[in-house]
Design a protein around this motif. Structure first.
Motif, PDB file in Angstrom:
ATOM      1  N   TYR A   3      -0.650  -1.877  -0.947  1.00  0.00           N
ATOM      2  CA  TYR A   3       0.797  -1.874  -1.141  1.00  0.00           C
ATOM      3  C   TYR A   3       1.146  -2.669  -2.398  1.00  0.00           C
ATOM      4  N   VAL A   4       1.908  -2.036  -3.294  1.00  0.00           N
ATOM      5  CA  VAL A   4       2.215  -2.619  -4.604  1.00  0.00           C
ATOM      6  C   VAL A   4       3.679  -2.384  -4.957  1.00  0.00           C
ATOM      7  N   GLY A   5       4.147  -3.075  -5.986  1.00  0.00           N
ATOM      8  CA  GLY A   5       5.518  -2.909  -6.449  1.00  0.00           C
ATOM      9  C   GLY A   5       5.687  -1.748  -7.413  1.00  0.00           C
ATOM     10  N   LEU A  45       4.132   2.198  -2.447  1.00  0.00           N
ATOM     11  CA  LEU A  45       5.146   1.180  -2.704  1.00  0.00           C
ATOM     12  C   LEU A  45       5.304   0.252  -1.509  1.00  0.00           C
ATOM     13  N   ALA A  46       5.273  -1.043  -1.796  1.00  0.00           N
ATOM     14  CA  ALA A  46       5.562  -2.036  -0.768  1.00  0.00           C
ATOM     15  C   ALA A  46       7.043  -1.928  -0.415  1.00  0.00           C
ATOM     16  N   ASP A  47       7.382  -2.201   0.823  1.00  0.00           N
ATOM     17  CA  ASP A  47       8.781  -2.153   1.249  1.00  0.00           C
ATOM     18  C   ASP A  47       9.033  -3.217   2.312  1.00  0.00           C
ATOM     19  N   HIS A  48      10.158  -3.137   2.990  1.00  0.00           N
ATOM     20  CA  HIS A  48      10.505  -4.137   3.996  1.00  0.00           C
ATOM     21  C   HIS A  48       9.596  -4.083   5.220  1.00  0.00           C
ATOM     22  N   GLN A  49       8.935  -2.958   5.450  1.00  0.00           N
ATOM     23  CA  GLN A  49       8.045  -2.845   6.601  1.00  0.00           C
ATOM     24  C   GLN A  49       6.634  -3.347   6.299  1.00  0.00           C
ATOM     25  N   VAL A  50       6.131  -3.036   5.104  1.00  0.00           N
ATOM     26  CA  VAL A  50       4.800  -3.486   4.701  1.00  0.00           C
ATOM     27  C   VAL A  50       4.902  -3.980   3.266  1.00  0.00           C
TER      28      VAL A  50
END
Length: 149
Positions: A3-5, A45-50
């Motif tokens: 998971y990345v930005g 994409l990293a998000d609020h869940q992971v």
């Protein structure tokens, strides 16, 4: 899955970090991933869940020279996280964090093995490669190639 930005930046960074990595677009999909030493590494994409960052499992990549591999990753902008630590049979391990905070584990011959194997403690060269994968020049890359048994 990593998971990345920014997926495209992550693909580019990991291509530089792993000499034998090659881009791959699985048939019927709309995303690209990397193949490294027989492993398919996917970036999302990293998000609020992971989110991205260290949490849980760490994959360790076998390297021919721990000091050289660690220096290579640090030269690309990774940051030290844990180790290096001595483990069994003259080997060592360490963890570095990619630019998004994810951990990458490295495992290979420890400091005392550098001279025996011709490893230099500095410089970004991973000429000996990671794992048991033949290095294929980027211009010729289509898939990672395992050496003959």
């Amino acid at each position: 899955m990593v998971y990345v930005g920014d997926v495209q930046q992550a693909l580019a960074w990991y291509l530089r970090a792993f000499d034998q990595a090659c881009r791959h677009r699985p048939p019927g999909t709309d995303f690209e991933c990397l193949r490294i030493a027989g492993v398919q590494l996917e970036f999302v994409l990293a998000d609020h869940q992971v989110g991205s960052g260290p949490a849980g499992s760490v994959v360790y990549w076998r390297v021919d020279c721990l000091a050289r591999a660690r220096s290579h990753f640090l030269a690309l902008g990774a940051t030290p996280y844990r180790g290096p630590l001595a483990i069994e049979s003259g080997l060592g391990i360490c963890q570095v964090r990619d630019p998004w905070g994810n951990c990458i584990g490295l495992r290979g011959p420890w400091e005392s093995m550098r001279v025996l194997r011709g490893c230099a403690p500095s410089g970004p060269d991973l000429a000996s490669g990671l794992g048991k994968v033949a290095i294929v020049r980027r211009a010729q890359r289509t898939v990672a190639q395992a050496p003959p048994s």
